[in-house]
Design a protein around this motif. Structure first.
Motif, PDB file in Angstrom:
ATOM      1  N   HIS A 339       0.827  -1.218   0.000  1.00 20.04           N
ATOM      2  CA  HIS A 339       0.000   0.000   0.000  1.00 20.04           C
ATOM      3  C   HIS A 339       0.856   1.261   0.000  1.00 20.04           C
ATOM      4  CE1 HIS A 339      -3.046  -2.977   1.172  1.00 20.04           C
ATOM      5  NE2 HIS A 339      -3.947  -2.102   0.780  1.00 20.04           N
ATOM      6  N   GLN A 340       2.148   1.115  -0.294  1.00 18.85           N
ATOM      7  CA  GLN A 340       3.097   2.232  -0.449  1.00 18.85           C
ATOM      8  C   GLN A 340       3.252   3.031   0.837  1.00 18.85           C
ATOM      9  OE1 GLN A 340       1.018   3.820  -3.926  1.00 18.85           O
ATOM     10  NE2 GLN A 340       2.810   3.301  -5.176  1.00 18.85           N
ATOM     11  N   GLY A 341       3.222   2.311   1.958  1.00 23.21           N
ATOM     12  CA  GLY A 341       3.489   2.956   3.232  1.00 23.21           C
ATOM     13  C   GLY A 341       4.966   2.887   3.573  1.00 23.21           C
ATOM     14  N   THR A 342       5.424   3.788   4.412  1.00 23.04           N
ATOM     15  CA  THR A 342       6.804   3.816   4.875  1.00 23.04           C
ATOM     16  C   THR A 342       6.842   3.333   6.318  1.00 23.04           C
ATOM     17  OG1 THR A 342       7.395   5.652   3.431  1.00 23.04           O
ATOM     18  CG2 THR A 342       8.806   5.276   5.341  1.00 23.04           C
ATOM     19  N   ILE A 343       7.546   2.238   6.556  1.00 22.09           N
ATOM     20  CA  ILE A 343       7.672   1.726   7.918  1.00 22.09           C
ATOM     21  C   ILE A 343       8.749   2.527   8.634  1.00 22.09           C
ATOM     22  CG2 ILE A 343       8.267  -0.268   9.329  1.00 22.09           C
ATOM     23  CD1 ILE A 343       7.160  -2.041   7.117  1.00 22.09           C
ATOM     24  N   ASP A 344       8.341   3.222   9.690  1.00 24.77           N
ATOM     25  CA  ASP A 344       9.291   4.025  10.446  1.00 24.77           C
ATOM     26  C   ASP A 344      10.129   3.131  11.344  1.00 24.77           C
ATOM     27  OD1 ASP A 344      10.560   6.258  11.498  1.00 24.77           O
ATOM     28  OD2 ASP A 344       9.134   6.404  13.137  1.00 24.77           O
ATOM     29  N   GLU A 345       9.475   2.239  12.089  1.00 26.31           N
ATOM     30  CA  GLU A 345      10.226   1.323  12.935  1.00 26.31           C
ATOM     31  C   GLU A 345       9.316   0.262  13.525  1.00 26.31           C
ATOM     32  OE1 GLU A 345      11.957   3.277  16.284  1.00 26.31           O
ATOM     33  OE2 GLU A 345      10.356   4.757  16.391  1.00 26.31           O
ATOM     34  N   PHE A 346       9.946  -0.812  14.011  1.00 31.03           N
ATOM     35  CA  PHE A 346       9.283  -1.835  14.807  1.00 31.03           C
ATOM     36  C   PHE A 346       9.635  -1.576  16.271  1.00 31.03           C
ATOM     37  CE2 PHE A 346      10.151  -4.370  10.816  1.00 31.03           C
ATOM     38  CZ  PHE A 346       8.847  -4.308  10.361  1.00 31.03           C
ATOM     39  N   ASP A 364      -3.176   9.387   0.241  1.00 35.32           N
ATOM     40  CA  ASP A 364      -2.423   8.847   1.377  1.00 35.32           C
ATOM     41  C   ASP A 364      -3.338   8.318   2.469  1.00 35.32           C
ATOM     42  OD1 ASP A 364       0.108   9.326   0.295  1.00 35.32           O
ATOM     43  OD2 ASP A 364       0.149  11.384   1.046  1.00 35.32           O
ATOM     44  N   ALA A 365      -4.353   9.096   2.845  1.00 36.09           N
ATOM     45  CA  ALA A 365      -5.261   8.669   3.928  1.00 36.09           C
ATOM     46  C   ALA A 365      -6.058   7.437   3.520  1.00 36.09           C
ATOM     47  CB  ALA A 365      -6.191   9.814   4.302  1.00 36.09           C
ATOM     48  N   ASP A 366      -6.527   7.405   2.274  1.00 34.88           N
ATOM     49  CA  ASP A 366      -7.312   6.247   1.817  1.00 34.88           C
ATOM     50  C   ASP A 366      -6.460   4.982   1.792  1.00 34.88           C
ATOM     51  OD1 ASP A 366     -10.168   7.099   0.657  1.00 34.88           O
ATOM     52  OD2 ASP A 366      -8.750   8.731   0.338  1.00 34.88           O
ATOM     53  N   ARG A 367      -5.214   5.102   1.343  1.00 38.08           N
ATOM     54  CA  ARG A 367      -4.340   3.925   1.336  1.00 38.08           C
ATOM     55  C   ARG A 367      -4.060   3.431   2.747  1.00 38.08           C
ATOM     56  NH1 ARG A 367       0.266   5.078   0.052  1.00 38.08           N
ATOM     57  NH2 ARG A 367       0.119   7.279  -0.530  1.00 38.08           N
ATOM     58  N   ALA A 368      -3.935   4.360   3.674  1.00 39.68           N
ATOM     59  CA  ALA A 368      -3.713   3.957   5.061  1.00 39.68           C
ATOM     60  C   ALA A 368      -4.897   3.173   5.608  1.00 39.68           C
ATOM     61  CB  ALA A 368      -3.449   5.196   5.922  1.00 39.68           C
ATOM     62  N   VAL A 369      -6.110   3.612   5.290  1.00 37.56           N
ATOM     63  CA  VAL A 369      -7.316   2.905   5.759  1.00 37.56           C
ATOM     64  C   VAL A 369      -7.409   1.524   5.129  1.00 37.56           C
ATOM     65  CG1 VAL A 369      -9.846   2.900   5.640  1.00 37.56           C
ATOM     66  CG2 VAL A 369      -8.626   4.979   6.310  1.00 37.56           C
ATOM     67  N   ARG A 370      -7.187   1.464   3.798  1.00 35.56           N
ATOM     68  CA  ARG A 370      -7.262   0.165   3.130  1.00 35.56           C
ATOM     69  C   ARG A 370      -6.173  -0.777   3.644  1.00 35.56           C
ATOM     70  NH1 ARG A 370      -8.230   3.608  -1.364  1.00 35.56           N
ATOM     71  NH2 ARG A 370      -6.067   3.367  -2.095  1.00 35.56           N
ATOM     72  N   CYS A 371      -5.003  -0.222   3.944  1.00 31.46           N
ATOM     73  CA  CYS A 371      -3.913  -1.030   4.500  1.00 31.46           C
ATOM     74  C   CYS A 371      -4.305  -1.601   5.863  1.00 31.46           C
ATOM     75  CB  CYS A 371      -2.657  -0.172   4.618  1.00 31.46           C
ATOM     76  SG  CYS A 371      -1.226  -1.040   5.278  1.00 31.46           S
ATOM     77  N   ALA A 372      -4.898  -0.769   6.713  1.00 29.31           N
ATOM     78  CA  ALA A 372      -5.302  -1.235   8.042  1.00 29.31           C
ATOM     79  C   ALA A 372      -6.330  -2.357   7.943  1.00 29.31           C
ATOM     80  CB  ALA A 372      -5.864  -0.069   8.842  1.00 29.31           C
ATOM     81  N   GLN A 373      -7.265  -2.219   7.027  1.00 35.81           N
ATOM     82  CA  GLN A 373      -8.269  -3.274   6.844  1.00 35.81           C
ATOM     83  C   GLN A 373      -7.630  -4.567   6.350  1.00 35.81           C
ATOM     84  OE1 GLN A 373     -11.041  -1.082   4.307  1.00 35.81           O
ATOM     85  NE2 GLN A 373     -12.509  -1.041   6.004  1.00 35.81           N
TER      86      GLN A 373
END
Length: 481
Positions: A339-346, A364-373
């Motif tokens: 979903h083209q997110g950037t992982i900051d850290e674990f 960006d916001a829509d991709r974040a929501v779809r990623c969470a789902q």
């Protein structure tokens, strides 16, 4: 030598005719003192001399001139090699060869005097040379010339044979005749320069045609040089030396480029385990990609973790904890990057990711929501694998929040990371603390940025630590579009 026709007298100076006759006379007296190689070279010289009358008698059109230049080239070539080979005790023969060479150069210069001087030495790195000419004597002459300088020479009698040689060998320089039956030199040149693997190979055209149109056509087609027959051997050596050097530079540059590509792939593969593809690209493609500093960005922040993981891990073996955690983090990482997110850290079992940096997009916001789902949907498969290994099932809570943060390289010159700083990061962490297992809580700031239609549940006003104003969040159910 056979008698010379009256035509020859009009075309060639008396000096040339006398030199050829004189040379045969000296050779007849001194033949027995010569070694086998010298006798063979004299035989080839006289064969070419015998063809001279037939060529001259064939007319002086364009093709006749080309044939004449081939004959002169052969005579000159063997005479120059023999001049170097004859010893001091054969001074008469050496002097006769000198007069022959002077006569040939005078005739080739259109009757103007052309003194014979000692050839300067041309030292060159040995190369692999392909000589292409349909005439056997020309191929043999070039091969003899260049072999004396340490070059490895292969010959081709036709364009088709030349292309087959190029397919099988890494050639440094091609010496190419223009006039050949079937596939001529122009077609060979075109195919060499159009071929991805051959186009950097220097091509030197050697032709009896001296028309300016021919020269321009060949240079425009990619030829590196154009020499006339009979060619000057010193000039040919100089051209070959330059060609070999160009080819060596190209080969080194190509090797360096391949090494850079391998290094970049290694960097992408290695750092891609820790950073998003976009950050790696940013670092590799921009000289300032590693400079410390950042800029203000509006991003959607995601934070998720496994509910009660600390308690669960206390009852498991370390290897089981690591296996379960890696399974979860591996699956979530793939989904976030998809979903083209950037992982900051674990952070242990927690994941902090951002949508909108280093590249900002309208959704960006829509991709974040779809990623969470997608992350919540993937938990069923993760738990199925856990059950199969006798491990406990887990649930994750996910929080989403949108705001302006400073995004950039944070740290010191010795150690830094691409990260995010700002109040919205803390707010997201506080929202995540209120998430139940299997739940997605979306801040009102994120909901207002969505362009798609999503089903939301109850609206909550959270009182969180360190924040005076209540934080409004919504429980996300599913996306309808």
């Amino acid at each position: 030598m056979s008698s010379i026709s009256p035509q020859a007298s009009s075309l060639w100076s008396d000096a040339l005719l006398r030199a050829l006759i004189e040379l045969r006379e000296f050779y007849g007296r001194l033949e027995s003192a010569l070694d086998a190689d010298a006798r063979e070279d004299f035989g080839k010289l006289f064969e070419s001399a015998d063809r001279l009358e037939r060529v001259i008698g064939g007319g002086q059109d364009r093709e006749g001139r080309h044939d004449l230049m081939n004959v002169l080239s052969a005579i000159r070539g063997y005479a120059e090699m023999l001049q170097e080979d004859v010893g001091a005790h054969q001074a008469e023969l050496g002097d006769s060869l000198t007069r022959l060479l002077m006569a040939i150069r005078t005739a080739d210069a259109g009757g103007e005097s052309s003194a014979v001087s000692r050839r300067p030495a041309i030292t060159s790195e040995p190369g692999f040379i392909l000589a292409v000419d349909d005439r056997r004597e020309n191929r043999e002459l070039v091969a003899r010339y260049l072999a004396r300088s340490g070059h490895l020479v292969v010959t081709a009698a036709s364009g088709e044979e030349a292309l087959r040689t190029l397919e099988q060998s890494d050639v440094d320089v091609v010496l190419l005749d223009l006039v050949m039956p079937e596939m001529d030199g122009r077609e060979v040149l075109r195919r060499i320069k159009e071929h991805e693997d051959w186009r950097a190979t220097p091509v030197i055209v050697i032709s009896g045609h001296q028309d300016m149109e021919d020269i321009i056509d060949c240079i425009e087609a990619g030829a590196d040089d154009y020499l006339f027959k009979p060619f000057n051997p010193v000039l040919l050596q100089a051209r070959i030396k330059a060609g070999i050097e160009r080819k060596r530079w190209h080969d080194r540059e190509e090797l360096y480029r391949q090494q850079l590509e391998r290094s970049e792939k290694f960097i992408r593969a290695t750092f891609g385990r820790y950073l998003s593809d976009e950050i790696v690209t940013d670092i590799l493609e921009r000289p300032e990609g590693l400079e410390l500093g950042g800029d203000l960005r509006e991003v959607t922040i995601m934070m998720s973790d496994i509910r009660g993981f600390t308690t669960l891990s206390e009852h498991l073996e370390p290897a089981q904890v690591v296996r379960m955690l890696n399974r979860y983090l591996g699956a979530m990482t793939d989904i976030i990057m998809a979903h083209q997110g950037t992982i900051d850290e674990f952070l242990g079992d927690a994941i902090l990711a951002v949508f909108g940096a280093p590249l900002q997009r309208d959704d960006d916001a829509d991709r974040a929501v779809r990623c969470a789902q997608a992350m919540q949907a993937a938990m069923a498969g993760i738990n199925a694998e856990n059950r199969a290994e006798g491990l406990p099932e887990v649930q994750t809570g996910i929080a989403l929040n949108t705001g302006c943060v400073i995004a950039g390289n944070i740290g010191s010159e010795r150690r830094s990371k691409y990260g995010f700083v700002g109040h919205p990061m803390n707010v997201t962490s506080r929202i995540e603390d209120h998430c139940a297992g299997g739940e997605i809580l979306v801040a009102d700031s994120t909901l207002q940025k969505l362009s798609g239609h999503y089903a939301v549940g109850d609206r909550r006003s959270l009182k969180v630590k360190g924040i005076h104003q209540p934080v409004v969040v919504h429980r996300l159910l599913e996306a309808n579009s």
